[in-house]
Design a protein around this motif. Structure first.
Motif, short mmCIF file in Angstrom:
data_model
loop_
_atom_site.label_atom_id
_atom_site.label_comp_id
_atom_site.label_asym_id
_atom_site.label_seq_id
_atom_site.Cartn_x
_atom_site.Cartn_y
_atom_site.Cartn_z
N LEU A 60 2.93 3.66 1.00
CA LEU A 60 3.18 3.10 -0.33
C LEU A 60 1.86 3.05 -1.07
O LEU A 60 1.04 2.16 -0.81
N VAL A 91 10.29 2.30 2.13
CA VAL A 91 9.60 1.01 2.27
C VAL A 91 10.58 -0.14 2.10
O VAL A 91 10.55 -1.12 2.85
N THR A 136 1.43 -4.71 6.74
CA THR A 136 0.81 -3.68 5.91
C THR A 136 -0.57 -3.36 6.48
O THR A 136 -1.16 -4.16 7.22
N VAL A 147 3.15 0.57 5.15
CA VAL A 147 4.05 -0.54 5.47
C VAL A 147 4.76 -0.19 6.76
O VAL A 147 5.27 0.93 6.92
#
Length: 303
Positions: free
Chosen positions: A265, A176, A237, A270
Motif C-alpha cells: 500500500l 489491503v 504494517t 500491510v
C-alpha cells in the motif's frame, strides 16, 4: 485507534474487485442441510434466504481442509463459495459423506461470477466479535452477503455468469481492505495445516460452539475450553518488504510468529501474521530486519 491515521488517508472509500480465486459448489437435495451441519464448524441451521454463514470443514485432527461461505439460493439448495484451488479437495471430502444423504454436490463455478465491494465504515473501535449470521439478499438471480467488518464493510456478490460485471477498482487497495477484515479464506498452500483458532475463526464468525458435533469438533472445542494454544491472527504494517512465511522476531531475537499474507500500500506493506504469543505480550518486533507496527484487530480476541 492507530489504524485510521496510518491507512485511511491512503485507502479509497470504496473498492470493487472480481474475486476470480473463488469458486462455487452446489449442494442440492432434501438432506443437504443435514450433510453440511454434520461437517462444518458453522451452524448451518442459521442459513435461510435472509442469512448466510462463514465456516470450515476440518480433518478429525481439527485442521482446516477449506473455509468458505454457505448461502441458500432455493428450497433444499445451497451454494458454497470457496477458494478455487481447494474446491475439488472439499468437494471430494463432502462426497464421501454425501452417499449417506439425499443430496447431490457439484462444481458450478462456471455458472457464477463472484465479486466483492468494500466500503469505508464510521466504525474504528473493534467489535466484540463478528456475528455468526450474515445478512443476505437475493434479486434477479444475484445473492449478496453483507459482511459487517469493522473498518470496511464488504458486500460479497454471487451472480449468474451471464451477468456483466463492472470494471475492477484498485485491486491493490482491495487486497489491503481484505487483510484488515482479518477473516481469511485458505488456499491449498495451507491445506490441513491450520487450526480454526489460529486464524481467529472463534471471533470472526466462523465457529459455533453450541451447534453440536462435526468432524474435528473435539479438537476445536478443547482449544476453547482448555486454552491449549496462544496462536492467533494479527495485523501489522511495515516500511520494508515482507514475504509470506518470513519469521516475526521479538527484541530478543526469538521467533514469535510468521507472515501469513501481505499486500503493498504505497510505501507500506500491510500484513496478516500468525503469532505464537498473545499480541499484548509483544513489545518491539521485526520481520527480515525491518521494524513492524502491530495494528488493532477489528474484533476483540478471545477463546
Amino acid at each position: 485507534m492507530q489504524i485510521e491515521p496510518l491507512l485511511n488517508e491512503t485507502l479509497p472509500a470504496t473498492s470493487y474487485s472480481h474475486t476470480q480465486d473463488l469458486g462455487v459448489i452446489s449442494v442440492q437435495g432434501p438432506d443437504s442441510l443435514k450433510l453440511l451441519q454434520g461437517q462444518t464448524t458453522a451452524d448451518v441451521k442459521l442459513v435461510d434466504l435472509q442469512t448466510s454463514v462463514f465456516g470450515a470443514v476440518c480433518t478429525p485432527k481439527g485442521r482446516i481442509i477449506a473455509n468458505f461461505y454457505i448461502l441458500q439460493n432455493a428450497a433444499d439448495s445451497f451454494l458454497v463459495a470457496v477458494k478455487r484451488d481447494v474446491l475439488e479437495t472439499l468437494l471430494a471430502h463432502l462426497k464421501k459423506y454425501a452417499v449417506f444423504f439425499k443430496t447431490e454436490l457439484s462444481d458450478v463455478s462456471t455458472q457464477y461470477h463472484v465479486s466483492s465491494l468494500f466500503a469505508l465504515t464510521d466504525t474504528l473501535e473493534p467489535q466484540t466479535q463478528y456475528e455468526l449470521a450474515i445478512p443476505t439478499s437475493h434479486q434477479d438471480g444475484c445473492s449478496q452477503l453483507v459482511l459487517n467488518n469493522t473498518y470496511y464493510q464488504e458486500t460479497l456478490t454471487i451472480a449468474p455468469a451471464s451477468e456483466e460485471l463492472p470494471d475492477a477498482e484498485d485491486p491493490a487497495a482491495h487486497k489491503v481492505m481484505a487483510l484488515l477484515a482479518a477473516r481469511p479464506l485458505l488456499g491449498k498452500e495451507h491445506l490441513e495445516e491450520i487450526l480454526p483458532q489460529w486464524i481467529n475463526m472463534q471471533r470472526n464468525g466462523g465457529i459455533s460452539f453450541t451447534k453440536g458435533c462435526y468432524t474435528g469438533q473435539e479438537i476445536v472445542a478443547r482449544m476453547k475450553y482448555r486454552g491449549k494454544s496462544k496462536k492467533h491472527l494479527a495485523l501489522c504494517t511495515c516500511i520494508g518488504l515482507m514475504k509470506v512465511g518470513a519469521d516475526v522476531m521479538n527484541e530478543e531475537g526469538k521467533v514469535i510468529g510468521s507472515v501469513f499474507d501481505v499486500a503493498p500500500l504505497a510505501d507500506l506493506q500491510v500484513a496478516q501474521l500468525i503469532l505464537n504469543i498473545d499480541q499484548s505480550e509483544v513489545g518491539s518486533a521485526t520481520v527480515e530486519g525491518y521494524d513492524i507496527s502491530l495494528l488493532p484487530l477489528p474484533y476483540e480476541l478471545g477463546n
